[in-house]
Design a protein around this motif. Structure first.
Motif, PDB file in Angstrom:
ATOM      1  N   ILE A 243      39.829  40.870  37.583  1.00  0.00           N
ATOM      2  CA  ILE A 243      39.040  39.796  36.971  1.00  0.00           C
ATOM      3  C   ILE A 243      39.162  39.809  35.458  1.00  0.00           C
ATOM      4  O   ILE A 243      39.519  40.810  34.842  1.00  0.00           O
ATOM      5  N   PHE A 244      38.856  38.672  34.858  1.00  0.00           N
ATOM      6  CA  PHE A 244      38.754  38.529  33.406  1.00  0.00           C
ATOM      7  C   PHE A 244      37.331  38.856  32.996  1.00  0.00           C
ATOM      8  O   PHE A 244      36.385  38.188  33.440  1.00  0.00           O
ATOM      9  N   THR A 245      37.166  39.879  32.169  1.00  0.00           N
ATOM     10  CA  THR A 245      35.850  40.368  31.730  1.00  0.00           C
ATOM     11  C   THR A 245      34.902  40.456  32.922  1.00  0.00           C
ATOM     12  O   THR A 245      35.144  41.218  33.833  1.00  0.00           O
ATOM     13  N   ASP A 246      33.844  39.660  32.958  1.00  0.00           N
ATOM     14  CA  ASP A 246      32.873  39.744  34.054  1.00  0.00           C
ATOM     15  C   ASP A 246      32.968  38.543  34.990  1.00  0.00           C
ATOM     16  O   ASP A 246      31.986  38.134  35.612  1.00  0.00           O
ATOM     17  N   GLY A 247      34.166  37.962  35.096  1.00  0.00           N
ATOM     18  CA  GLY A 247      34.350  36.782  35.933  1.00  0.00           C
ATOM     19  C   GLY A 247      34.471  37.126  37.406  1.00  0.00           C
ATOM     20  O   GLY A 247      34.284  38.270  37.831  1.00  0.00           O
ATOM     21  N   ASN A 248      34.802  36.128  38.196  1.00  0.00           N
ATOM     22  CA  ASN A 248      34.898  36.295  39.641  1.00  0.00           C
ATOM     23  C   ASN A 248      36.339  36.477  40.080  1.00  0.00           C
ATOM     24  O   ASN A 248      37.278  36.015  39.413  1.00  0.00           O
ATOM     25  N   ALA A 249      36.519  37.137  41.206  1.00  0.00           N
ATOM     26  CA  ALA A 249      37.847  37.322  41.780  1.00  0.00           C
ATOM     27  C   ALA A 249      38.165  36.240  42.798  1.00  0.00           C
ATOM     28  O   ALA A 249      39.235  35.642  42.776  1.00  0.00           O
ATOM     29  N   LYS A 250      37.206  35.945  43.689  1.00  0.00           N
ATOM     30  CA  LYS A 250      37.435  34.958  44.744  1.00  0.00           C
ATOM     31  C   LYS A 250      37.065  33.557  44.262  1.00  0.00           C
ATOM     32  O   LYS A 250      36.298  33.398  43.316  1.00  0.00           O
ATOM     33  N   PRO A 251      37.620  32.525  44.913  1.00  0.00           N
ATOM     34  CA  PRO A 251      37.366  31.146  44.469  1.00  0.00           C
ATOM     35  C   PRO A 251      35.891  30.771  44.535  1.00  0.00           C
ATOM     36  O   PRO A 251      35.212  31.011  45.544  1.00  0.00           O
ATOM     37  N   GLN A 252      35.444  30.168  43.465  1.00  0.00           N
ATOM     38  CA  GLN A 252      34.070  29.669  43.364  1.00  0.00           C
ATOM     39  C   GLN A 252      34.135  28.354  42.599  1.00  0.00           C
ATOM     40  O   GLN A 252      34.406  28.339  41.397  1.00  0.00           O
ATOM     41  N   VAL A 253      33.915  27.238  43.291  1.00  0.00           N
ATOM     42  CA  VAL A 253      34.166  25.926  42.712  1.00  0.00           C
ATOM     43  C   VAL A 253      33.034  24.965  43.078  1.00  0.00           C
ATOM     44  O   VAL A 253      32.519  24.990  44.203  1.00  0.00           O
ATOM     45  N   LYS A 254      32.680  24.107  42.137  1.00  0.00           N
ATOM     46  CA  LYS A 254      31.702  23.056  42.397  1.00  0.00           C
ATOM     47  C   LYS A 254      32.425  21.727  42.520  1.00  0.00           C
ATOM     48  O   LYS A 254      33.254  21.365  41.688  1.00  0.00           O
ATOM     49  N   GLY A 255      32.113  20.980  43.564  1.00  0.00           N
ATOM     50  CA  GLY A 255      32.753  19.688  43.768  1.00  0.00           C
ATOM     51  C   GLY A 255      34.012  19.803  44.600  1.00  0.00           C
ATOM     52  O   GLY A 255      34.341  20.857  45.139  1.00  0.00           O
TER      53      GLY A 255
END
Length: 637
Positions: A243-255
């Motif tokens: 991950i980038f810094t404290d981001g997520n690894a798996k897909p997380q998307v709105k819309g």
């Protein structure tokens, strides 16, 4: 009446469980993809010329909010339509591309009414599918059911991916392992993390290469499962550390959004090697100014001379070297900010400009995903710091950056790449990434992305003898795997000597690699000292070496054993071959497409020597390759 009702009830499970088949064929009819719902699960299989080459393979995804893998029902299937596309690239197998395929979309839902579309496209050289998620709030995807199920007699060429945060200064994964060659499907993976794309398979008379493309930041990059029970490889996600810094690894998307395309080029070895599915289905180029994007060749001191030579005087020497060789760039590597400094870099950039040479500067991708001490560091991780640094580089006259040591394939890391590419384009900077993921068609979406490493390249040969021993087999594998769809910064060509290493390949083998390997900027390993030992006709060839290609043809070869490729720039053809085995090979090549007499450069009596002769190409052109040897044939048409 009761008997009749019981009879209907008895039949009902069979009716519900019956497969619902929907097919899509390639425009020429040679490839057929069949979608089916079987026991309320989605499957597809693929046939070529009437013979099944991919068995029933799974489809679907598991979300945090919903299961879209089991208990599926068909809402509808759209009629087959034609898809056409034409585009151009700055780097790759050719300049102009055409894509023609048949498309069909199936609309599915689960018992709660949650919807999922699966889009299939079938061209004459392969198949592709991806998922569309209609806008239904925030979607968190935990896993995919997607798989590729091969006959258990299939052979494979597979590269394992290293575990995240392992290796030197915690820099893994970076797609820098060797391919296992010609192994049975289902072979044990050396790592728990799985196999990277592209993965090559051979079943009977059909070759298949599996990869993915269309990386727009809405998804993570994926890979193949480490295990393949009964020949079935599943699409798997990166680890939580990627991950980038404290981001997520798996897909997380709105819309609403699309997944990447899962692609399989298939056919003869020639068809697969020449396939362009990886860019045919990549996201089209963003609307950015591309006037500054200029493919080229670069001199580079670090790969053979290492850290101590990233100093002002040596870099000035390598600028002169690039100018003498009529190359367009000089790459200045790690720690330039400390050993040379911005003020002196400006002097070098000004000096290089007088020689018609542009400078490329190295950067540490930084962040807390690695512990690499090299600098410049912490200059790229935020939009504000990138703007400040890129503005400074533009004022100095720098032409591009080499960003190194990325942290894996998680969605947040993929977004970081994209932000970096976009910001670099705003300031007229080309980008080369090292210690990196596979490009997956980014060179089409972001034309300023001229190359990416994603390979165990020349630097590893300079580190350990075992890598030099592996080079012949490795170099004859990657034109059929890693370099099929995407540019590859192998940093080729050590013609003379590698310090403290006994090179296994011949000089002519090395000379052929800058043509066989494609890269928007080709960073040459050879130094001015090494170049002083080669004959004038070899230097003349390297001065006229094209920086982009109009056409590519596969001539002969087998992964890990032999490669013969032909590439055309304008009216000039370069036909190159390399031998991956320690035995002489007498080749009979069909070069009837060449109309005029050609110059053939091949191996001399000694490993570091060459010979030159004139030949008349024909449908039966005889060329002898020495053990671990090579050749370059140049002809005007």
């Amino acid at each position: 009446m009761i008997k009749k009702l019981l009879f209907i009830l008895f039949l009902l499970p069979a009716v519900v469980g019956k497969a619902q088949n929907i097919s899509v064929k390639s425009p020429d009819g040679s490839i057929s993809l069949t979608f089916k719902l079987k026991n309320n699960q989605a499957f597809y299989n693929v046939s070529r010329n009437g013979t099944q080459v991919l068995e029933d393979s799974r489809l679907g995804v598991i979300e945090k909010e919903a299961n879209l893998s089991d208990a599926l029902s068909l809402i509808s299937a759209e009629k087959q339509t034609i898809v056409k596309d034409n585009y151009s690239l700055y780097t790759g197998k050719k300049k102009n591309y055409s894509y023609l395929a048949n498309k069909r979309t199936v609309h599915l839902k689960n018992p709660t009414g949650k919807k999922l579309d699966i889009i299939f496209q079938v061209s004459n050289d392969g198949i592709a599918f991806r998922y569309f998620f209609p806008g239904q709030g925030v979607v968190n995807i935990w896993s995919e059911s997607s798989s590729f199920k091969f006959d258990t007699d299939t052979k494979a060429w597979l590269q394992p991916i290293a575990e995240a945060k392992t290796g030197w200064e915690h820099t893994n994964p970076s797609y820098e392992e060797y391919y296992l060659k010609d192994v049975p499907v289902g072979v044990d993976c050396p790592t728990k993390a799985g196999w990277v794309y592209p993965a090559l398979f051979h079943s009977k008379d059909t070759w298949m290469i599996v990869s993915e493309t269309w990386m727009d930041g809405n998804y993570c990059a994926t890979r193949l499962s480490p295990e393949a029970k009964n020949g079935e490889y599943h699409v798997t996600f990166p680890g939580d550390k990627e991950i980038f810094t404290d981001g997520n690894a798996k897909p997380q998307v709105k819309g609403s959004f699309y997944s990447p395309w899962r692609i399989i080029a298939l056919g003869s070895l020639k068809t697969v090697t020449e396939s362009t599915l990886g860019t045919d289905l990549a996201k089209p180029a963003e609307k950015i100014n591309t006037a500054f994007v200029k493919p080229g060749i670069a001199s580079w001191s670090w790969v053979l001379l290492k850290d101590d030579f990233t100093v002002y005087n040596t870099q000035k020497q390598f600028i002169d070297y690039a100018a003498e060789m009529k190359w367009q760039y000089c790459l200045i590597d790690a720690d330039w900010d400390r050993k040379i400094g911005y003020e002196k870099i400006k002097e070098l950039a000004d000096y290089a400009k007088t020689k018609n040479v542009g400078l490329i500067l190295w950067y540490n991708s930084a962040g807390k995903w690695n512990t690499v001490p090299y600098t410049p560091k912490n200059k790229l991780i935020s939009a504000e710091s990138r703007a400040a640094e890129f503005s400074k580089l533009k004022s100095i006259g720098i032409k591009g950056i080499k960003a190194d040591f990325f942290g894996g394939d998680g969605q947040s890391m993929i977004k970081y790449y994209i932000d970096l590419f976009r910001d670099a384009a705003k300031y007229g900077l080309m980008v080369n990434c090292h210690g990196t993921t596979l490009p997956r068609g980014w060179q089409r979406t972001f034309p300023n992305v001229v190359t990416m490493e994603s390979i165990k390249g020349m630097e590893f040969i300079t580190f350990e003898q075992q890598n030099a021993d592996e080079e012949p087999a490795h170099a004859t594998t990657i034109p059929f795997t890693r370099n099929v769809f995407d540019p590859m910064d192998f940093t080729p060509m050590a013609l003379y000597k590698i310090p403290n290493i006994q090179r296994r390949t011949t000089a002519a083998f090395e000379l052929a690699t800058p043509v066989i390997f494609t890269s928007g900027v080709q960073h040459m390993a050879e130094t001015p000292e090494g170049m002083s030992h080669v004959p004038g006709y070899v230097k003349a060839l390297l001065r006229e070496l094209p920086v982009s290609w109009d056409e590519t043809r596969f001539i002969d070869g087998y992964p890990g054993k032999l490669v013969v490729m032909a590439r055309r720039s304008g009216n000039k053809w370069f036909v190159c071959g390399i031998n991956g085995e320690n035995q002489e090979k007498a080749l009979m090549l069909d070069l009837s497409f060449l109309k005029n007499e050609a110059k053939l450069i091949s191996d001399g009596q000694e490993k570091n020597s060459f010979t030159e002769q004139q030949v008349k190409p024909s449908a039966k052109t005889s060329v002898t390759l020495k053990p671990y040897g090579g050749f370059v044939l140049v002809a005007d048409n």
